[in-house]
Design a protein around this motif. Sequence first.
Motif: not given
Length: 176
Positions: A11-13, A95-97, A162-168
């Motif tokens: 359920d992540l945007p 913040d992201f890979d 991309a893969l987010g590495t910080v919230e969210p």
Amino acid sequence: MDTVNLATLYDLPAMDWAAVGAGLEAGFAQAPGQGGPDRHTCWLTTLNADGSPHVTALGALWVDGAFWFETGETTRKGRNLARDPRCALSLATHDFDLTVNGSAVHVTDPETVARLAAAWAEGGWPCRVDDSGTALTAEFSAPSAGTPPWAIYRIDATSATALGTVEPGGATRWTF
């Protein structure tokens, strides 16, 4: 641009490509002691003649909405790109890979080469345009770059993930 949210299971945007681009525009220092646990390293994947992957670290820049890198034309990556320009570049930031897939275009326009030389020099690598006006030279580069002159390549992206590495958090693939 087609956007696919890869994190719907959680359920992540979907991540925003403009935010990823802004993160790249902010810069990702590659000198030791900066960035990532110790620095940010870009990894370039090219294709060997037998189709197997060849992965090598390199110093890349994000300029004008594209990744740029340099290498000697006689290095393995240079020979691979001359035969088949398809490649992928990967980078881990705070913040992201990110992985970008596309084709490497050998750029020889003197104005562009000079602008990229200035950008690398501003980032700490004291390179300059060589006598031909179409490549770079310097007293040193990474050993994997081979001997000068070094050709400049721009990656024309066809997709990115991309893969987010910080919230969210999040995981998103874009097709351009």
